[in-house]
Design a protein around this motif. Sequence first.
Motif, PDB file in Angstrom:
ATOM      1  N   VAL A  28      -1.625   3.971 -11.410  1.00 41.98           N
ATOM      2  CA  VAL A  28      -2.628   3.709 -10.367  1.00 41.98           C
ATOM      3  C   VAL A  28      -2.194   2.551  -9.476  1.00 41.98           C
ATOM      4  N   LEU A  29      -1.761   1.465 -10.087  1.00 37.91           N
ATOM      5  CA  LEU A  29      -1.352   0.300  -9.288  1.00 37.91           C
ATOM      6  C   LEU A  29      -0.079   0.571  -8.503  1.00 37.91           C
ATOM      7  N   SER A  30       0.835   1.363  -9.052  1.00 38.32           N
ATOM      8  CA  SER A  30       2.053   1.717  -8.321  1.00 38.32           C
ATOM      9  C   SER A  30       1.726   2.585  -7.111  1.00 38.32           C
ATOM     10  N   ALA A  31       0.794   3.524  -7.281  1.00 36.92           N
ATOM     11  CA  ALA A  31       0.387   4.371  -6.152  1.00 36.92           C
ATOM     12  C   ALA A  31      -0.263   3.527  -5.061  1.00 36.92           C
ATOM     13  N   TRP A  32      -1.125   2.606  -5.463  1.00 33.63           N
ATOM     14  CA  TRP A  32      -1.781   1.735  -4.474  1.00 33.63           C
ATOM     15  C   TRP A  32      -0.763   0.857  -3.760  1.00 33.63           C
ATOM     16  N   PHE A  33       0.158   0.273  -4.507  1.00 30.45           N
ATOM     17  CA  PHE A  33       1.169  -0.581  -3.889  1.00 30.45           C
ATOM     18  C   PHE A  33       2.107   0.236  -2.998  1.00 30.45           C
ATOM     19  N   GLY A  34       2.493   1.434  -3.452  1.00 29.29           N
ATOM     20  CA  GLY A  34       3.337   2.301  -2.621  1.00 29.29           C
ATOM     21  C   GLY A  34       2.647   2.685  -1.329  1.00 29.29           C
ATOM     22  N   TRP A  35       1.348   2.992  -1.404  1.00 31.29           N
ATOM     23  CA  TRP A  35       0.576   3.307  -0.205  1.00 31.29           C
ATOM     24  C   TRP A  35       0.542   2.112   0.742  1.00 31.29           C
ATOM     25  N   THR A  36       0.346   0.919   0.197  1.00 31.18           N
ATOM     26  CA  THR A  36       0.282  -0.290   1.016  1.00 31.18           C
ATOM     27  C   THR A  36       1.616  -0.573   1.689  1.00 31.18           C
ATOM     28  N   VAL A  37       2.702  -0.422   0.949  1.00 27.79           N
ATOM     29  CA  VAL A  37       4.035  -0.686   1.508  1.00 27.79           C
ATOM     30  C   VAL A  37       4.351   0.306   2.623  1.00 27.79           C
ATOM     31  N   VAL A  38       4.103   1.587   2.382  1.00 23.94           N
ATOM     32  CA  VAL A  38       4.396   2.599   3.408  1.00 23.94           C
ATOM     33  C   VAL A  38       3.503   2.397   4.623  1.00 23.94           C
ATOM     34  N   TRP A  39       2.247   2.045   4.412  1.00 27.62           N
ATOM     35  CA  TRP A  39       1.338   1.774   5.528  1.00 27.62           C
ATOM     36  C   TRP A  39       1.853   0.601   6.369  1.00 27.62           C
ATOM     37  N   GLY A  40       2.294  -0.460   5.703  1.00 29.16           N
ATOM     38  CA  GLY A  40       2.828  -1.614   6.424  1.00 29.16           C
ATOM     39  C   GLY A  40       4.113  -1.282   7.162  1.00 29.16           C
ATOM     40  N   LEU A  41       4.981  -0.516   6.526  1.00 32.43           N
ATOM     41  CA  LEU A  41       6.229  -0.128   7.193  1.00 32.43           C
ATOM     42  C   LEU A  41       5.967   0.820   8.351  1.00 32.43           C
ATOM     43  N   ASP A  42       4.897   1.617   8.267  1.00 32.81           N
ATOM     44  CA  ASP A  42       4.528   2.479   9.385  1.00 32.81           C
ATOM     45  C   ASP A  42       4.043   1.639  10.570  1.00 32.81           C
ATOM     46  N   ALA A  55       4.563   8.908  -2.088  1.00 33.19           N
ATOM     47  CA  ALA A  55       4.896   9.345  -3.444  1.00 33.19           C
ATOM     48  C   ALA A  55       6.225   8.757  -3.904  1.00 33.19           C
ATOM     49  N   VAL A  56       7.218   8.766  -3.034  1.00 31.49           N
ATOM     50  CA  VAL A  56       8.523   8.192  -3.393  1.00 31.49           C
ATOM     51  C   VAL A  56       8.401   6.696  -3.645  1.00 31.49           C
ATOM     52  N   ALA A  57       7.673   5.999  -2.813  1.00 32.75           N
ATOM     53  CA  ALA A  57       7.484   4.563  -3.015  1.00 32.75           C
ATOM     54  C   ALA A  57       6.752   4.299  -4.324  1.00 32.75           C
ATOM     55  N   ALA A  58       5.732   5.083  -4.621  1.00 30.70           N
ATOM     56  CA  ALA A  58       4.979   4.907  -5.868  1.00 30.70           C
ATOM     57  C   ALA A  58       5.848   5.183  -7.087  1.00 30.70           C
ATOM     58  N   VAL A  61       8.255   2.204  -7.542  1.00 31.23           N
ATOM     59  CA  VAL A  61       7.557   1.035  -8.097  1.00 31.23           C
ATOM     60  C   VAL A  61       7.215   1.278  -9.566  1.00 31.23           C
ATOM     61  N   PHE A  62       6.739   2.468  -9.896  1.00 27.91           N
ATOM     62  CA  PHE A  62       6.402   2.805 -11.275  1.00 27.91           C
ATOM     63  C   PHE A  62       7.627   2.682 -12.173  1.00 27.91           C
ATOM     64  N   THR A  63       8.757   3.226 -11.732  1.00 27.51           N
ATOM     65  CA  THR A  63       9.976   3.209 -12.536  1.00 27.51           C
ATOM     66  C   THR A  63      10.485   1.791 -12.757  1.00 27.51           C
ATOM     67  N   VAL A  64      10.516   1.005 -11.685  1.00 26.54           N
ATOM     68  CA  VAL A  64      10.989  -0.377 -11.818  1.00 26.54           C
ATOM     69  C   VAL A  64      10.075  -1.169 -12.743  1.00 26.54           C
ATOM     70  N   THR A  65       8.786  -1.023 -12.585  1.00 35.10           N
ATOM     71  CA  THR A  65       7.826  -1.730 -13.435  1.00 35.10           C
ATOM     72  C   THR A  65       7.978  -1.292 -14.881  1.00 35.10           C
ATOM     73  N   TYR A  66       8.126  -0.013 -15.117  1.00 33.41           N
ATOM     74  CA  TYR A  66       8.270   0.508 -16.474  1.00 33.41           C
ATOM     75  C   TYR A  66       9.533  -0.034 -17.139  1.00 33.41           C
ATOM     76  N   LEU A  67      10.643  -0.057 -16.394  1.00 34.68           N
ATOM     77  CA  LEU A  67      11.899  -0.562 -16.958  1.00 34.68           C
ATOM     78  C   LEU A  67      11.818  -2.062 -17.245  1.00 34.68           C
ATOM     79  N   ILE A  68      11.140  -2.810 -16.402  1.00 36.38           N
ATOM     80  CA  ILE A  68      11.007  -4.240 -16.633  1.00 36.38           C
ATOM     81  C   ILE A  68      10.135  -4.511 -17.856  1.00 36.38           C
TER      82      ILE A  68
END
Length: 71
Positions: A28-42, A55-58, A61-68
């Motif tokens: 959920v947080l990765s989707a929200w952050f991905g949406w925010t990042v893409v919105w800002g870059l737009d 979806a790609v941004a989310a 973010v999900f993968t990086v967070t999970y690995l960390i």
Amino acid sequence: MSEDPKGLRDGLEASKGDPRLVLALNAVLSAWFGWTVVWGLDLLDVVSYTLPNVAVAAILVFTVTYLIVLQ
């Protein structure tokens, strides 16, 4: 009463928790952050604001967070 009460840190370290909850919160947080990042870059005209880009941004973010968290 001779035993000291355990603190928050002791309780958190002893808790196993539910990994499904951690994954759900991460998603959920990765989707929200991905949406925010893409919105800002737009707004900066760097990428277009589309569902695949969010979806790609989310997923990134999900993968990086999970690995960390696994380390």
